[in-house]
Design a protein around this motif. Sequence first.
Motif, PDB file in Angstrom:
ATOM      1  N   MET A  40      -9.106   2.551  -6.530  1.00 46.12           N
ATOM      2  CA  MET A  40      -7.702   2.977  -6.474  1.00 46.12           C
ATOM      3  C   MET A  40      -6.802   1.978  -7.209  1.00 46.12           C
ATOM      4  SD  MET A  40      -7.518   5.884  -4.872  1.00 46.12           S
ATOM      5  CE  MET A  40      -5.731   5.956  -4.687  1.00 46.12           C
ATOM      6  N   LYS A  41      -5.758   2.526  -7.819  1.00 43.40           N
ATOM      7  CA  LYS A  41      -4.736   1.722  -8.496  1.00 43.40           C
ATOM      8  C   LYS A  41      -3.352   2.229  -8.098  1.00 43.40           C
ATOM      9  CE  LYS A  41      -7.546   0.410 -12.463  1.00 43.40           C
ATOM     10  NZ  LYS A  41      -8.235  -0.521 -11.647  1.00 43.40           N
ATOM     11  N   ASP A  42      -2.375   1.353  -8.212  1.00 39.48           N
ATOM     12  CA  ASP A  42      -0.961   1.679  -7.953  1.00 39.48           C
ATOM     13  C   ASP A  42      -0.698   2.177  -6.535  1.00 39.48           C
ATOM     14  OD1 ASP A  42      -0.210   0.912 -10.552  1.00 39.48           O
ATOM     15  OD2 ASP A  42      -0.842   2.861 -11.325  1.00 39.48           O
ATOM     16  N   THR A  43      -1.471   1.671  -5.576  1.00 38.05           N
ATOM     17  CA  THR A  43      -1.177   1.944  -4.170  1.00 38.05           C
ATOM     18  C   THR A  43      -0.122   0.932  -3.727  1.00 38.05           C
ATOM     19  OG1 THR A  43      -2.794   0.409  -3.228  1.00 38.05           O
ATOM     20  CG2 THR A  43      -3.592   2.627  -3.791  1.00 38.05           C
ATOM     21  N   PRO A  44       0.529   1.143  -2.581  1.00 41.19           N
ATOM     22  CA  PRO A  44       1.396   0.085  -2.062  1.00 41.19           C
ATOM     23  C   PRO A  44       0.585  -1.205  -1.922  1.00 41.19           C
ATOM     24  CG  PRO A  44       1.835   2.127  -0.909  1.00 41.19           C
ATOM     25  CD  PRO A  44       0.617   2.364  -1.768  1.00 41.19           C
ATOM     26  N   LYS A  45       1.109  -2.285  -2.459  1.00 37.16           N
ATOM     27  CA  LYS A  45       0.360  -3.544  -2.527  1.00 37.16           C
ATOM     28  C   LYS A  45       0.242  -4.237  -1.176  1.00 37.16           C
ATOM     29  CE  LYS A  45       4.445  -6.044  -4.000  1.00 37.16           C
ATOM     30  NZ  LYS A  45       5.087  -6.804  -5.043  1.00 37.16           N
ATOM     31  N   ASN A  46      -0.807  -5.028  -1.054  1.00 37.33           N
ATOM     32  CA  ASN A  46      -1.063  -5.837   0.149  1.00 37.33           C
ATOM     33  C   ASN A  46      -0.991  -5.008   1.431  1.00 37.33           C
ATOM     34  OD1 ASN A  46      -1.273  -8.244  -1.460  1.00 37.33           O
ATOM     35  ND2 ASN A  46       0.961  -8.245  -1.569  1.00 37.33           N
ATOM     36  N   THR A  47      -1.564  -3.821   1.383  1.00 38.50           N
ATOM     37  CA  THR A  47      -1.499  -2.878   2.499  1.00 38.50           C
ATOM     38  C   THR A  47      -2.898  -2.344   2.791  1.00 38.50           C
ATOM     39  OG1 THR A  47       0.740  -2.203   1.841  1.00 38.50           O
ATOM     40  CG2 THR A  47      -0.466  -0.684   3.260  1.00 38.50           C
ATOM     41  N   GLN A  48      -3.228  -2.214   4.083  1.00 39.79           N
ATOM     42  CA  GLN A  48      -4.491  -1.578   4.452  1.00 39.79           C
ATOM     43  C   GLN A  48      -4.370  -0.075   4.202  1.00 39.79           C
ATOM     44  OE1 GLN A  48      -7.587  -2.174   7.901  1.00 39.79           O
ATOM     45  NE2 GLN A  48      -5.797  -1.169   8.740  1.00 39.79           N
ATOM     46  N   HIS A  49      -5.414   0.494   3.591  1.00 37.82           N
ATOM     47  CA  HIS A  49      -5.385   1.919   3.266  1.00 37.82           C
ATOM     48  C   HIS A  49      -6.532   2.649   3.939  1.00 37.82           C
ATOM     49  CE1 HIS A  49      -2.119   1.502   0.462  1.00 37.82           C
ATOM     50  NE2 HIS A  49      -2.724   0.447  -0.047  1.00 37.82           N
ATOM     51  N   TRP A  50      -6.178   3.439   4.965  1.00 36.60           N
ATOM     52  CA  TRP A  50      -7.160   4.320   5.562  1.00 36.60           C
ATOM     53  C   TRP A  50      -7.556   5.337   4.503  1.00 36.60           C
ATOM     54  CZ3 TRP A  50      -5.804   6.111  11.210  1.00 36.60           C
ATOM     55  CH2 TRP A  50      -5.761   4.989  12.046  1.00 36.60           C
ATOM     56  N   GLU A  51      -8.815   5.710   4.470  1.00 33.94           N
ATOM     57  CA  GLU A  51      -9.310   6.733   3.549  1.00 33.94           C
ATOM     58  C   GLU A  51     -10.439   7.478   4.235  1.00 33.94           C
ATOM     59  OE1 GLU A  51     -10.386   4.560  -0.011  1.00 33.94           O
ATOM     60  OE2 GLU A  51     -11.703   3.236   1.089  1.00 33.94           O
ATOM     61  N   HIS A  52     -10.453   8.800   4.025  1.00 37.01           N
ATOM     62  CA  HIS A  52     -11.403   9.676   4.723  1.00 37.01           C
ATOM     63  C   HIS A  52     -11.667  10.906   3.881  1.00 37.01           C
ATOM     64  CE1 HIS A  52      -8.267   8.088   7.492  1.00 37.01           C
ATOM     65  NE2 HIS A  52      -9.302   7.695   8.196  1.00 37.01           N
ATOM     66  N   PHE A  53     -12.738  11.636   4.251  1.00 37.16           N
ATOM     67  CA  PHE A  53     -12.745  13.008   3.760  1.00 37.16           C
ATOM     68  C   PHE A  53     -12.323  13.914   4.898  1.00 37.16           C
ATOM     69  CE2 PHE A  53     -17.589  13.271   4.298  1.00 37.16           C
ATOM     70  CZ  PHE A  53     -17.640  14.373   5.124  1.00 37.16           C
ATOM     71  N   HIS A  54     -11.562  14.920   4.520  1.00 38.19           N
ATOM     72  CA  HIS A  54     -11.031  15.913   5.440  1.00 38.19           C
ATOM     73  C   HIS A  54     -11.679  17.252   5.108  1.00 38.19           C
ATOM     74  CE1 HIS A  54      -7.004  13.760   6.545  1.00 38.19           C
ATOM     75  NE2 HIS A  54      -7.834  12.881   6.020  1.00 38.19           N
ATOM     76  N   LEU A 142     -19.982  18.286   1.086  1.00 38.78           N
ATOM     77  CA  LEU A 142     -18.992  17.480   0.369  1.00 38.78           C
ATOM     78  C   LEU A 142     -18.167  18.286  -0.621  1.00 38.78           C
ATOM     79  CD1 LEU A 142     -20.912  14.149  -0.305  1.00 38.78           C
ATOM     80  CD2 LEU A 142     -19.049  14.552   1.307  1.00 38.78           C
ATOM     81  N   ASP A 143     -18.762  19.287  -1.262  1.00 39.66           N
ATOM     82  CA  ASP A 143     -18.022  20.068  -2.252  1.00 39.66           C
ATOM     83  C   ASP A 143     -17.019  21.039  -1.627  1.00 39.66           C
ATOM     84  OD1 ASP A 143     -20.115  21.594  -1.249  1.00 39.66           O
ATOM     85  OD2 ASP A 143     -20.568  22.548  -3.167  1.00 39.66           O
ATOM     86  N   LYS A 144     -16.888  21.014  -0.306  1.00 36.21           N
ATOM     87  CA  LYS A 144     -15.848  21.795   0.372  1.00 36.21           C
ATOM     88  C   LYS A 144     -14.820  20.868   1.032  1.00 36.21           C
ATOM     89  CE  LYS A 144     -18.551  25.923   1.351  1.00 36.21           C
ATOM     90  NZ  LYS A 144     -18.996  26.854   2.400  1.00 36.21           N
ATOM     91  N   ARG A 145     -14.847  19.605   0.662  1.00 38.12           N
ATOM     92  CA  ARG A 145     -13.991  18.599   1.302  1.00 38.12           C
ATOM     93  C   ARG A 145     -12.981  18.011   0.316  1.00 38.12           C
ATOM     94  NH1 ARG A 145     -15.908  20.697   5.844  1.00 38.12           N
ATOM     95  NH2 ARG A 145     -18.046  20.133   6.300  1.00 38.12           N
ATOM     96  N   VAL A 146     -11.986  17.353   0.870  1.00 34.24           N
ATOM     97  CA  VAL A 146     -11.016  16.601   0.075  1.00 34.24           C
ATOM     98  C   VAL A 146     -10.958  15.179   0.616  1.00 34.24           C
ATOM     99  CG1 VAL A 146      -9.616  18.592  -0.608  1.00 34.24           C
ATOM    100  CG2 VAL A 146      -9.091  17.398   1.524  1.00 34.24           C
TER     101      VAL A 146
END
Length: 185
Positions: A40-54, A142-146
């Motif tokens: 990832m690039k250009d996220t809010p800096k110095n911040t923890q980023h939760w990430e998941h598939f939904h 996985l091909d039905k997820r985001v």
Amino acid sequence: MTEKYSAKIVSLNEDKIGTAAHGTATFEIENDVMKIHISMKDTPKNTQHWEHFHGFPDGKEAQIATKAQDANGDGFVDLPETEPVSGTTMVPFDAAPHDMNVPNDTYPVSDANGSFEYEKEVPLDKLKAKFKEVFGTDDLELDKRVIYVHGVPDDLDLPDTIAGAVGHYDQHVTLPIAVGKIVKD
């Protein structure tokens, strides 16, 4: 046989958070391991980023949220507003995706430039067993997820209309900042 999936991750809520997060995700399944790489690039800096598939437990195809999902007109697409098109949070990309323990502090933290890399090898048997326990199937589809990336700094002024607190984590943690459709390569 190796299965490969990928997602081009595009920004969401960029006009409100002041940065247009973007990146890529790849998923490679071989033998009994899923290798995940998210850049990832250009996220809010110095911040923890939760990430998941939904996704949808019934196998319906998930779609990415856009500004059109801003149901209450506050200018933000918050976590609950993504659910009609994207489904529920399923698998976290944290220190132990196979545990499927979403609310925790083991997600990536962006650097001073707003970039981060996430790489993990996940034991597929453990992930599928937990997925079946929670969602009634061991088919990850996985091909039905985001994929969603979440998280803005605590000092960002958010309106009271933003929803999506999870446990003791508030909307700053769960606000979506980027999203991508997972496709089979």
